[in-house]
Design a protein around this motif. Structure first.
Motif, PDB file in Angstrom:
ATOM      1  N   SER A 362     -21.516  57.108  73.195  1.00 51.11           N
ATOM      2  CA  SER A 362     -22.973  57.013  73.260  1.00 51.11           C
ATOM      3  C   SER A 362     -23.645  58.374  73.268  1.00 51.11           C
ATOM      4  O   SER A 362     -24.854  58.468  73.098  1.00 51.11           O
ATOM      5  CB  SER A 362     -23.384  56.223  74.504  1.00 51.11           C
ATOM      6  N   ARG A 363     -22.858  59.456  73.457  1.00 52.88           N
ATOM      7  CA  ARG A 363     -23.421  60.804  73.376  1.00 52.88           C
ATOM      8  C   ARG A 363     -23.194  61.433  72.001  1.00 52.88           C
ATOM      9  O   ARG A 363     -23.528  62.586  71.779  1.00 52.88           O
ATOM     10  CB  ARG A 363     -22.794  61.689  74.451  1.00 52.88           C
ATOM     11  N   GLY A 364     -22.565  60.693  71.089  1.00 52.57           N
ATOM     12  CA  GLY A 364     -22.340  61.198  69.748  1.00 52.57           C
ATOM     13  C   GLY A 364     -21.042  61.957  69.567  1.00 52.57           C
ATOM     14  O   GLY A 364     -20.807  62.527  68.508  1.00 52.57           O
ATOM     15  N   GLU A 365     -20.182  61.973  70.589  1.00 49.93           N
ATOM     16  CA  GLU A 365     -18.913  62.679  70.472  1.00 49.93           C
ATOM     17  C   GLU A 365     -17.849  61.747  69.914  1.00 49.93           C
ATOM     18  O   GLU A 365     -17.852  60.544  70.151  1.00 49.93           O
ATOM     19  CB  GLU A 365     -18.478  63.225  71.832  1.00 49.93           C
ATOM     20  N   PHE A 366     -16.882  62.333  69.161  1.00 54.28           N
ATOM     21  CA  PHE A 366     -15.832  61.528  68.564  1.00 54.28           C
ATOM     22  C   PHE A 366     -14.962  60.898  69.639  1.00 54.28           C
ATOM     23  O   PHE A 366     -14.585  61.535  70.626  1.00 54.28           O
ATOM     24  CB  PHE A 366     -14.958  62.378  67.645  1.00 54.28           C
ATOM     25  N   MET A 367     -14.608  59.633  69.392  1.00 52.21           N
ATOM     26  CA  MET A 367     -13.740  58.917  70.317  1.00 52.21           C
ATOM     27  C   MET A 367     -12.298  59.405  70.197  1.00 52.21           C
ATOM     28  O   MET A 367     -11.861  59.847  69.149  1.00 52.21           O
ATOM     29  CB  MET A 367     -13.792  57.413  70.045  1.00 52.21           C
ATOM     30  N   THR A 368     -11.567  59.282  71.286  1.00 55.42           N
ATOM     31  CA  THR A 368     -10.145  59.591  71.327  1.00 55.42           C
ATOM     32  C   THR A 368      -9.411  58.389  71.911  1.00 55.42           C
ATOM     33  O   THR A 368     -10.021  57.515  72.554  1.00 55.42           O
ATOM     34  CB  THR A 368      -9.863  60.814  72.199  1.00 55.42           C
ATOM     35  N   VAL A 369      -8.100  58.337  71.709  1.00 57.06           N
ATOM     36  CA  VAL A 369      -7.302  57.273  72.337  1.00 57.06           C
ATOM     37  C   VAL A 369      -7.445  57.352  73.848  1.00 57.06           C
ATOM     38  O   VAL A 369      -7.581  56.333  74.534  1.00 57.06           O
ATOM     39  CB  VAL A 369      -5.826  57.391  71.900  1.00 57.06           C
ATOM     40  N   GLY A 370      -7.424  58.572  74.386  1.00 57.45           N
ATOM     41  CA  GLY A 370      -7.616  58.733  75.825  1.00 57.45           C
ATOM     42  C   GLY A 370      -8.946  58.200  76.291  1.00 57.45           C
ATOM     43  O   GLY A 370      -9.049  57.614  77.376  1.00 57.45           O
TER      44      GLY A 370
END
Length: 791
Positions: A362-370
């Motif tokens: 929701s902040r525009g940062e890329f998702m990670t598996v973690g």
């Protein structure tokens, strides 16, 4: 399995020349969760064109899944992946199928990248194969707090792994039930990682998890639709969608039927605390919620959930935005509404669907598996606090965050410790160098151009490490547009168009050259390596006006296209003679064979005859003619076919005009390149069956020529001439060079066609308009008999 990564310098390779050392590119999807259809692979230009295979389980293109592997890559070379339909997101790639990276550019304009391994996996978002669910369940089943079993066996014979998590030393009487499941829609892979994070935290040694297990029994199912996950299909909106049948007493899917039955059985002996049905939205949507829960307890749970994200390390941020709060759960067929109606007894019961993001939080940062897994942990912590839990986690990891400032400094000041303070910042700059600092700010200069995955782990004063967070640094910028694009016509009959250009910047950029086709669309023509400044196009048809454009490309993007340049290619060189040869005349000899279709297999056929008759045509497909011609061996081997004209007539009595397309017949199953036998059985167009020749078929989207006959008041001499078609002339020349007949098919269009017919052409007599020759071939002879050029 990690592989030694060797970056091959390709800056000086001229990619116009055919690859001599390149591996043969291939695409495969014959593995767990794999799915793709290959349109074509251009080995010379290293372009892979893929698309979606048929998927009967969705009508929404953005919900379809693709996941494939490319083999045969030369490490460091440019690979172009042209996938349709486009997905306007940052797709992912992996060299081992486990560790995933994001492309620097979204895929809406295709993917062009330099991979550093000979094989790579490609997907629109981080995949979660069926085998991972089985392996995770097996590993969790070794823990004392976990009982591993199968919820059901799927229609495809695969088990649906189920984990039951609780404190075995505490009696089950009085414990409440938490049911969490993912992947009711197979393409929504992040939802499985969320369930993993929840289950792993529930079974962990965290003090809050240990206390929570004494009062609840948690059921966790990473994958519900195991068959479609394994097949790589979407599972969305299929007939009898997994998440649309929960109102049925006996749902058609084994997993849903068994889950529903078990929940109702558990409800007889235990109260439920929560049903969380983990989903993920379309690829380009952010995280949000659907709920079937009153407020409170929803607002309390949402606040505890955000606290849980911070306690879990805050790798990615989930939104508490609620898209839908179902006003009447009994009117829908979803799992959360089934739970709200049949499982809710206590005021703090939660029935919700978290929609976790495929790509950005929701902040525009890329998702990670973690990040996905920490969302699952945060949901577990929120449910624990909802029941009044207060145990403070003493081993909560710190949170790592950093950014790269415009002056090149990496700043991790936003990192924070849940307990104590941060004492170490462990940097890995992705270029083979690493540093550990006590200061949150560090400066690092990259010595090479490229994409570098910079990662950071922070350590608190208790010695607890944070999960790693990463940021890809793009060291460089897209190249400028090339200048002075020029095109010169061929100097000789056997010559080529010379396209040349200049470049005002550096020699690190490659080039992409395009040419406009006969339909006015730009098509890729060639790719050039750095340092190349010209290209010879020997494929442009004679007599055509050709347009070219160019752009430069490096690892950081592409420039704008240059303004197009045009060149006119002469149809005939001066000093050459033209001989128009009619059917039946000598040296060289044009020969035509025709087979016709009018709904009967016994239609007349023969040399130099094209007969359809005058019967009413019920459908356009009933009037089709297939014919071929060749230039016999009597023709000079140096002759060049420069054009073809076809003569037809129409009889009156139908629509005002008829449009007739001319196609090349592809002899896919006719290795001898002969026409189909006269006794062939034709499929009937009126019955809506595909009309396909036993000896081949034709590409309906690419006619060689098109003509319209004005049949109003037409007599037996009305003519239509296919002439001036560059595509037709090129097809004829190619057939002559390859010493094979050119097989063509006439297909009248359906619009407006009622009772017209094609008239008969017979023989080669001149002067009789009813007996005009079927074919006129323009053959260009060499100026001198001793000319030894190859055509």
């Amino acid at each position: 399995m990690p592989v030694t990564r060797t970056l091959v310098c390709t800056a000086l390779i001229a990619l116009f020349a055919p690859y001599t050392t390149a591996g043969t590119l291939s695409v495969s999807a014959d593995f767990d969760n794999g799915r793709v259809a290959v349109r074509s692979i251009d080995q010379e230009r290293r372009i892979i064109r893929t698309t979606l295979p048929p998927d009967n389980h969705t009508h929404i293109g953005g919900m379809r899944h693709w996941h494939f592997r490319i083999d045969g890559i030369i490490p460091g070379e440019w690979i172009t992946i042209d996938h349709t339909p486009r997905v306007n997101v940052h797709c992912v790639y992996s060299y081992d199928g486990e560790n995933w990276h994001r492309f620097p550019e979204p895929g809406n304009d295709g993917l062009r990248f330099r991979f550093i391994e000979p094989s790579v996996y490609i997907a629109p978002s981080i995949p979660y194969p069926y085998a991972r669910a089985v392996a995770f369940a097996d590993r969790m089943g070794e823990l004392a707090a976990v009982e591993r079993s199968a919820l059901a066996v799927s229609e495809g014979g695969r088990e649906v792994p189920l984990l039951r998590i609780t404190d075995p030393a505490t009696p089950d009487d009085g414990k409440r039930i938490v049911w969490m499941m993912g992947r009711q829609h197979a393409f929504e892979s992040p939802s499985s990682y969320v369930v993993e994070g929840f289950a792993e935290w529930m079974a962990s040694d965290d003090p809050a998890a240990r206390e929570f297990r004494r009062s609840v029994i948690a059921y966790a199912i990473p994958v519900m639709d195991v068959d479609n996950v394994f097949r790589g299909m979407s599972g969305k909106d299929q007939p009898n969608d997994f998440n649309r049948v929960w109102h049925m007493e006996s749902p058609p899917w084994n997993a849903v039927r068994e889950a529903r039955t078990r929940m109702l059985q558990l409800r007889k002996t235990h109260n439920f605390l929560a049903l969380i049905d983990s989903h993920s939205p379309l690829y380009n949507h952010g995280p949000h919620w659907y709920i079937s829960t009153p407020d409170p307890p929803w607002s309390d749970f949402a606040e505890f959930f955000q606290d849980g994200i911070r306690e879990a390390g805050d790798a990615n941020w989930h939104s508490n935005r609620v898209v839908s709060h179902d006003p009447d759960p009994e009117t829908t067929h979803l799992a959360r509404n089934f739970a709200a109606v049949h499982l809710r007894t206590d005021d703090d019961f939660i029935a919700a669907t978290p929609e976790t993001a495929h790509h950005r939080d929701s902040r525009g940062e890329f998702m990670t598996v973690g990040g996905f897994r920490q969302w699952g942990e945060a949901m577990g912590r929120a449910l624990y606090k909802l029941t009044g839990g207060t145990e403070t986690p003493v081993n909560t990891p710190p949170r790592a965050r950093f950014e790269r400032r415009s002056d090149g400094t990496f700043d991790a000041s936003a990192s924070a410790a849940a307990n104590g303070s941060i004492t170490e910042y462990r940097w890995d700059f992705g270029d083979g160098t690493a540093r550990t600092t006590e200061n949150p700010q560090v400066r690092h200069e990259f010595s090479a151009f490229g994409h570098f995955p910079v990662s950071l782990v922070v350590v608190d004063s208790n010695g607890v490490e944070s999960p790693a967070v990463s940021l890809t640094v793009h060291n460089g910028e897209p190249p400028p547009t090339p200048v002075q694009l020029r095109a010169a016509p061929p100097a000789t009959d056997a010559g080529a168009v010379k396209v040349a250009w200049s470049f005002s910047h550096d020699d690190k950029a490659d080039f992409e050259l395009e040419r406009m086709d006969a339909q006015g669309e730009w098509e890729p023509l060639a790719s050039a390596g750095a340092g190349v400044r010209s290209y010879h196009d020997a494929t442009s048809p004679r007599g055509a006006g050709i347009r070219y454009r160019l752009r430069s490309v490096n690892v950081f993007g592409t420039s704008d296209w240059t303004s197009p340049v045009a060149v006119k290619i002469p149809a005939l060189d001066e000093g050459r003679s033209v001989t128009f040869v009619r059917s039946g005349e000598s040296a060289p000899r044009a020969h035509a064979d025709a087979y016709i279709r009018e709904g009967r297999p016994d239609t007349a056929h023969g040399d130099n005859n094209l007969l359809v008759g005058t019967h009413p045509a019920r459908h356009a497909g009933e009037m089709r003619a297939v014919f071929s011609f060749d230039i016999s061996s009597e023709t000079s081997p140096n002759a060049l076919i420069d054009g073809v004209a076809l003569y037809l007539t129409v009889t009156p009595g139908g629509a005002d005009s008829i449009t007739i397309d001319l196609y090349k017949l592809t002899p896919a199953n006719d290795p001898a390149n002969r026409l189909v036998p006269a006794a062939a059985t034709w499929h009937h167009f009126a019955e809506d069956r595909p009309w396909k020749l036993p000896g081949g078929d034709f590409d309906r989207g690419n006619p060689l020529a098109t003509a319209t006959i004005d049949s109003n008041g037409a007599g037996p001499g009305k003519q239509v001439i296919y002439s001036g078609s560059a595509a037709l002339a090129e097809a004829a020349r190619r057939a002559h060079r390859q010493n094979r007949p050119l097989q063509l098919i006439i297909v009248p269009r359906r619009d407006g066609l009622r009772s017209n017919a094609l008239a008969r052409f017979a023989g080669s007599a001149a002067g009789n308009p009813e007996e005009r020759p079927l074919l006129v071939v323009a053959v260009k002879q060499p100026a001198e008999s001793g000319d030894s050029r190859s055509p």
